[in-house]
Design an enzyme around this catalytic site. Structure first.
Site, mmCIF file in Angstrom:
data_model
loop_
_atom_site.group_PDB
_atom_site.id
_atom_site.type_symbol
_atom_site.label_atom_id
_atom_site.label_comp_id
_atom_site.label_asym_id
_atom_site.label_seq_id
_atom_site.Cartn_x
_atom_site.Cartn_y
_atom_site.Cartn_z
ATOM 1 C CB SER A 261 13.441 27.174 55.845
ATOM 2 O OG SER A 261 12.362 26.280 55.526
ATOM 3 C CE LYS B 40 7.020 27.750 59.922
ATOM 4 N NZ LYS B 40 8.298 27.607 59.262
ATOM 5 N NE ARG C 77 4.912 23.836 56.133
ATOM 6 C CZ ARG C 77 3.986 24.640 56.752
ATOM 7 N NH1 ARG C 77 2.767 24.861 56.622
ATOM 8 N NH2 ARG C 77 4.332 25.066 57.918
HETATM 9 N N1 TZP Z 1 7.321 28.918 55.793
HETATM 10 C C1 TZP Z 1 7.535 30.716 55.665
HETATM 11 S S1 TZP Z 1 6.293 31.363 55.179
HETATM 12 C C2 TZP Z 1 5.418 29.778 55.077
HETATM 13 C C3 TZP Z 1 6.179 28.712 55.328
HETATM 14 C C4 TZP Z 1 5.741 27.454 55.192
HETATM 15 C C5 TZP Z 1 4.105 29.794 54.915
HETATM 16 C C6 TZP Z 1 3.820 30.093 53.496
HETATM 17 O O1 TZP Z 1 2.257 30.118 52.922
HETATM 18 P P1 TZP Z 1 1.631 31.316 52.208
HETATM 19 O O2 TZP Z 1 -0.029 30.671 52.145
HETATM 20 O O3 TZP Z 1 1.893 31.090 50.816
HETATM 21 O O4 TZP Z 1 2.020 32.537 52.539
#
Ligand code: TZP
Ligand code: MG
Length: 216
Positions: free
Chosen positions: A114, A143, A45
């Site tokens: 997603s 995010k 990503r």
């Molecule tokens: N999509 C929904 S939450 C997220 C993404 C890319 C972030 C997940 O990262 P982390 O650090 O595991 O909370």
């Protein structure tokens, strides 16, 4: 990867990369540690690389996932996925629609989508998604602005589709098992993998917990 493009067990521990914690270590070193620790799926990503740089980075990571026989998908960039012959791509709801992506990548590549609602989940499945990522299941700082998905919604999404679902967002060794009862195929994680020093040990622990979660 057997008959199906994605075996449910490939989704047990799904690592999503983030270069935020590189510097003293490279992303390749971090990814190799994660693979050694038992990560079963890897998504590259990158949000701020141009296509050429994204391709160069993807080639390096693919050499590692190939070595460990782990499926490798690219976040949100079909051109990169095709250029490096990745196993597939993962797209969100604000990216190119899943049906378009499926047309562009053909039938043999993995398509991850997603989905935050049952409606999005059913639409993605109909468009040819092989698996879904649903979240954020817990609060996440990775995010910002991502709303937290109620456990009941995660459960409803898992029930509505026949493709496997991975939970994402704020998952740690401490809260992972509270996802019990939702029928997820595994967990997708960024910071609780790439934000720690002992990535290999952390992944070993997370894989053990994910096995326990999925067997429940
Ligand atoms: N999509 C929904 S939450 C997220 C993404 C890319 C972030 C997940 O990262 P982390 O650090 O595991 O909370
Ligand atoms: Mg996206």
């Amino acid at each position: 990867m057997g008959g199906k493009k994605v075996d449910k067990k490939d989704l047990l521990l799904y690592a999503v990369t983030d270069r935020r914690w590189t510097g003293e270590v490279t992303l390749e070193e971090q990814v190799e540690a994660a693979l050694k620790g038992g990560v079963t799926f890897l998504q590259l990503r990158e949000k701020d690389l141009g296509t050429e740089e994204y391709i160069a980075q993807a080639k390096k990571i693919k050499a590692l996932t190939d070595k460990y026989h782990v499926p490798f998908v690219i976040d949100d960039n079909i051109e990169v996925a095709l250029a490096v012959d990745a196993d597939g791509v993962h797209v969100g709801q604000s990216d190119l629609p899943a049906s378009e992506v499926r047309k562009l990548i053909g039938p043999n590549k993995i398509l991850g989508v997603s989905a935050k609602t049952v409606e999005q989940a059913l639409k993605a499945e109909a468009a040819g998604a092989d698996y879904l990522g649903s979240g954020a299941v817990f609060e996440t700082t990775t995010k910002p602005g991502t709303p937290t998905l109620p456990h009941e919604t995660l459960q409803a999404i898992c029930q509505a589709v026949s493709i496997p679902v991975v939970a994402i967002g704020g998952i740690t060794p401490e809260n992972l098992l509270t996802l019990k009862g939702a029928d997820v195929a595994g967990v997708a994680i960024i910071s609780a993998i790439f934000g720690v020093k002992d990535i290999e040990g952390r992944c070993r622990k997370l894989l053990e917990l994910s096995r326990e979660l999925v067997q429940a």
